[in-house]
Scaffold this motif. Structure first.
Motif, mmCIF file in Angstrom:
data_model
loop_
_atom_site.group_PDB
_atom_site.id
_atom_site.type_symbol
_atom_site.label_atom_id
_atom_site.label_comp_id
_atom_site.label_asym_id
_atom_site.label_seq_id
_atom_site.Cartn_x
_atom_site.Cartn_y
_atom_site.Cartn_z
ATOM 1 N N GLU A 1 -6.103 10.146 -12.113
ATOM 2 C CA GLU A 1 -7.470 10.844 -11.014
ATOM 3 C C GLU A 1 -8.075 11.852 -11.944
ATOM 4 N N THR B 1 -2.733 7.239 -10.257
ATOM 5 C CA THR B 1 -1.501 8.347 -10.430
ATOM 6 C C THR B 1 -2.311 9.589 -10.905
ATOM 7 N N GLU B 2 -1.478 10.715 -10.670
ATOM 8 C CA GLU B 2 -2.096 12.073 -11.065
ATOM 9 C C GLU B 2 -2.806 12.231 -12.238
ATOM 10 N N ALA C 1 -3.255 2.895 -5.873
ATOM 11 C CA ALA C 1 -3.643 4.129 -6.082
ATOM 12 C C ALA C 1 -3.775 4.714 -7.460
ATOM 13 N N SER D 1 2.330 1.972 -3.242
ATOM 14 C CA SER D 1 1.668 2.485 -4.701
ATOM 15 C C SER D 1 1.031 3.891 -4.059
ATOM 16 N N LEU D 2 1.197 4.449 -2.904
ATOM 17 C CA LEU D 2 1.102 5.919 -2.700
ATOM 18 C C LEU D 2 2.117 6.782 -2.660
ATOM 19 N N VAL D 3 3.235 6.425 -2.409
ATOM 20 C CA VAL D 3 4.328 7.218 -1.976
ATOM 21 C C VAL D 3 5.272 7.257 -3.363
ATOM 22 N N TYR E 1 0.876 -1.252 0.207
ATOM 23 C CA TYR E 1 0.107 0.169 0.012
ATOM 24 C C TYR E 1 0.784 1.260 0.026
ATOM 25 N N LEU E 2 1.842 1.275 0.611
ATOM 26 C CA LEU E 2 2.878 2.333 0.781
ATOM 27 C C LEU E 2 3.537 2.532 -0.453
#
Length: 102
Positions: free
Chosen positions: A94, A90-91, A88, A22-24, A19-20
């Motif tokens: 989103e 990506t920008e 997550a 995928s986010l950081v 999870y980390l």
């Protein structure tokens, strides 16, 4: 019982790491990992104190059972959580709310 606790901790560590990641962003991973290590290690004395209190009140078997119940609940929650299983966006993704073809 300690084997079951160790297995659950290992599963939760893998889920947390995935999870980390995928986010950081890649360039910030070291800072985030360092901060999380600081939080985890900083809580160790409190964990020892709470474990001592639990041993005093619940005994060894009760304390291990309490830890097992908490870890099992965390493992089940992490397993069924869609937010932890789905990477997550990506920008770029989103903006559309959809995954880009890779």
């Amino acid at each position: 019982m300690l084997g079951a606790i160790s297995l659950q901790v290992a599963v939760l560590n893998v889920i947390q790491s995935r999870y980390l990641m995928s986010l950081v962003p890649h360039g910030r991973m070291g800072r985030v990992e360092g901060f999380l290590t600081f939080l985890g290690e900083g809580g160790t004395p409190l964990g020892y104190a709470l474990t001592g209190a639990a041993l005093d009140r619940l005994g060894a078997h009760g304390t291990l059972l309490a830890f097992e119940v908490v870890l099992l609940a965390l493992a089940v929650a992490a397993t069924v959580s869609r937010g932890l299983r789905a990477p997550a966006l990506t920008e770029a993704e989103e903006g559309t709310g959809q995954r880009l073809a890779s």
